[in-house]
Write a protein that holds these residues in place. Structure first.
Motif, PDB file in Angstrom:
ATOM      1  N   LEU A 293       0.830  -1.210   0.000  1.00 13.83           N
ATOM      2  CA  LEU A 293       0.000   0.000   0.000  1.00 13.83           C
ATOM      3  C   LEU A 293       0.864   1.259   0.000  1.00 13.83           C
ATOM      4  O   LEU A 293       0.539   2.260  -0.652  1.00 13.83           O
ATOM      5  CB  LEU A 293      -0.923  -0.015   1.225  1.00 13.83           C
ATOM      6  N   GLU A 294       1.984   1.212   0.730  1.00 13.35           N
ATOM      7  CA  GLU A 294       2.872   2.370   0.776  1.00 13.35           C
ATOM      8  C   GLU A 294       3.476   2.666  -0.596  1.00 13.35           C
ATOM      9  O   GLU A 294       3.525   3.828  -1.035  1.00 13.35           O
ATOM     10  CB  GLU A 294       3.976   2.117   1.801  1.00 13.35           C
ATOM     11  N   ASP A 295       3.902   1.604  -1.286  1.00 13.34           N
ATOM     12  CA  ASP A 295       4.472   1.798  -2.625  1.00 13.34           C
ATOM     13  C   ASP A 295       3.437   2.320  -3.601  1.00 13.34           C
ATOM     14  O   ASP A 295       3.732   3.183  -4.444  1.00 13.34           O
ATOM     15  CB  ASP A 295       5.060   0.483  -3.115  1.00 13.34           C
ATOM     16  N   ARG A 296       2.219   1.812  -3.489  1.00 16.22           N
ATOM     17  CA  ARG A 296       1.168   2.290  -4.393  1.00 16.22           C
ATOM     18  C   ARG A 296       0.823   3.755  -4.119  1.00 16.22           C
ATOM     19  O   ARG A 296       0.533   4.526  -5.035  1.00 16.22           O
ATOM     20  CB  ARG A 296      -0.068   1.402  -4.252  1.00 16.22           C
ATOM     21  N   ALA A 297       0.837   4.133  -2.843  1.00 15.89           N
ATOM     22  CA  ALA A 297       0.554   5.542  -2.505  1.00 15.89           C
ATOM     23  C   ALA A 297       1.642   6.461  -3.047  1.00 15.89           C
ATOM     24  O   ALA A 297       1.354   7.542  -3.598  1.00 15.89           O
ATOM     25  CB  ALA A 297       0.427   5.693  -0.989  1.00 15.89           C
ATOM     26  N   LYS A 298       2.907   6.031  -2.915  1.00 18.33           N
ATOM     27  CA  LYS A 298       3.997   6.840  -3.462  1.00 18.33           C
ATOM     28  C   LYS A 298       3.896   6.963  -4.976  1.00 18.33           C
ATOM     29  O   LYS A 298       4.126   8.028  -5.548  1.00 18.33           O
ATOM     30  CB  LYS A 298       5.329   6.217  -3.073  1.00 18.33           C
ATOM     31  N   LYS A 299       3.546   5.869  -5.622  1.00 16.50           N
ATOM     32  CA  LYS A 299       3.430   5.894  -7.080  1.00 16.50           C
ATOM     33  C   LYS A 299       2.304   6.813  -7.532  1.00 16.50           C
ATOM     34  O   LYS A 299       2.437   7.562  -8.514  1.00 16.50           O
ATOM     35  CB  LYS A 299       3.209   4.478  -7.581  1.00 16.50           C
ATOM     36  N   ALA A 300       1.171   6.788  -6.791  1.00 20.85           N
ATOM     37  CA  ALA A 300       0.048   7.662  -7.141  1.00 20.85           C
ATOM     38  C   ALA A 300       0.410   9.135  -6.935  1.00 20.85           C
ATOM     39  O   ALA A 300       0.064  10.005  -7.748  1.00 20.85           O
ATOM     40  CB  ALA A 300      -1.170   7.287  -6.308  1.00 20.85           C
ATOM     41  N   ALA A 301       1.128   9.425  -5.835  1.00 23.24           N
ATOM     42  CA  ALA A 301       1.530  10.814  -5.583  1.00 23.24           C
ATOM     43  C   ALA A 301       2.498  11.315  -6.639  1.00 23.24           C
ATOM     44  O   ALA A 301       2.403  12.467  -7.112  1.00 23.24           O
ATOM     45  CB  ALA A 301       2.161  10.907  -4.189  1.00 23.24           C
ATOM     46  N   LYS A 302       3.400  10.464  -7.053  1.00 31.54           N
ATOM     47  CA  LYS A 302       4.356  10.846  -8.087  1.00 31.54           C
ATOM     48  C   LYS A 302       3.653  11.102  -9.415  1.00 31.54           C
ATOM     49  O   LYS A 302       3.993  12.051 -10.150  1.00 31.54           O
ATOM     50  CB  LYS A 302       5.396   9.745  -8.238  1.00 31.54           C
ATOM     51  N   ALA A 303       2.646  10.316  -9.704  1.00 28.60           N
ATOM     52  CA  ALA A 303       1.897  10.514 -10.941  1.00 28.60           C
ATOM     53  C   ALA A 303       1.141  11.830 -10.916  1.00 28.60           C
ATOM     54  O   ALA A 303       1.035  12.545 -11.925  1.00 28.60           O
ATOM     55  CB  ALA A 303       0.947   9.338 -11.152  1.00 28.60           C
TER      56      ALA A 303
END
Length: 310
Positions: A293-303
């Motif tokens: 979940l943490e990696d997905r949140a970081k990826k969404a924020a970067k996008a």
């Protein structure tokens, strides 16, 4: 071989061995044959092809190479059925190669004038090639293995052939690599599918048994009815009671079997559902594992940041 041109011989020699053999066969206007089943024809073709290639490798001009093949064909036809190569008929003994071989062995079977004429006729076609080299070739091949050639050329083969038909199953078309799954995941999916199929089969078997027992009950009642209808006398109370007990007993037996089967099948279906539930609660970990979940949140924020910059 007499009808073959220098260009045809050159085309044969420029091909690979098997292709050259087939080309020579077509030029000789021989019908197509199987090398294993028609061994005699195959050996004759090998002799003609080998002699032509030998002459080519020795630097013989193409017309002379055709002449070498022609001499091979004549010798193969003339030695059939002859016990010894030195006992050939007069026409064969006058061939240039046998004249040279006879001179080499000190055997004279023809007149000097006839030898001179044959050698003179052959010499222009073999020039500048030394006829002695071609003679040595036949002495080291045809003459050395003369009994073997006699055996092949004169004796019919005993044909023992066994035919077997083998069905070849073509493998199925593989799926694209994008549709591939991990081996453990695929095995997990197969187990779930097998349990679902077994449950559906149990339900189908139960319905079929129920229909079968109902049909048997209907047939039994129809037989009782037909039996009563065929009787002309009046039935008394005791006979009717007996018939009714038989009908009721048959129906109770059919219902008992249906209930027992349904109960047994229900337990089996529940067992299959329990196994499926256990599988669904313990699925295999996919490879590669899904992002946290943490990696997905970081990826969404970067996008989102990249989208704002655009």
């Amino acid at each position: 071989m007499a009808a073959l041109s220098a260009e045809a011989i050159r085309r044969v020699c420029q091909l690979q061995r098997e292709e050259g053999r087939q080309c020579l066969r077509e030029l000789l206007r021989w019908e197509e044959f199987d090398d294993v089943r028609d061994l005699r024809r195959s050996i004759e073709l090998d002799c003609l092809y080998s002699s032509v290639v030998f002459a080519m490798e020795k630097g013989l001009p193409w017309p002379a190479a055709a002449e070498a093949g022609k001499l091979t064909e004549e010798l193969l036809n003339e030695i059939k059925g002859v016990s010894s190569p030195w006992e050939l008929p007069p026409a064969a003994c006058c061939s240039p190669l046998f004249l040279i071989a006879n001179q080499k062995r000190g055997r004279q079977r023809c007149s000097t004038g006839l030898k001179r004429d044959k050698l003179a006729a052959c010499e222009p076609k073999l020039s500048p090639f030394n006829p002695q080299v071609l003679c040595d070739y036949f002495c080291n091949t045809l003459i050395r293995h003369y009994p073997l050639y006699q055996f092949v050329l004169c004796r019919e083969r005993d044909a023992e052939q066994t035919t077997a038909y083998l069905e070849i199953c073509v493998p199925p078309q593989p799926l694209p690599l994008m549709a591939g799954v991990n081996a453990e995941v695929w095995q997990y999916q197969q187990q779930l599918a097998a349990l679902s199929a077994a449950e559906a089969q149990k339900r189908t078997d139960m319905l079929l048994l129920r229909e079968t027992l109902h049909l048997e009950r209907e047939h039994m009642l129809q037989r009782v009815y037909d039996d009563l209808k065929s009787r002309e006398e009046i039935l008394d109370r005791q006979v009717l009671e007996t018939l009714m007990k038989e009908v009721v007993g048959t129906q109770i037996q059919a219902l008992r079997e249906i209930l027992q089967t349904e109960i047994q099948t229900t337990f089996e279906i529940l067992e299959l559902r329990l196994q499926k539930k256990v599988l669904t609660l313990n699925p295999p970990v996919p490879y590669p594992p899904p992002p946290s979940l943490e990696d997905r949140a970081k990826k969404a924020a970067k996008a989102q940041q990249q989208k704002k910059k655009k």
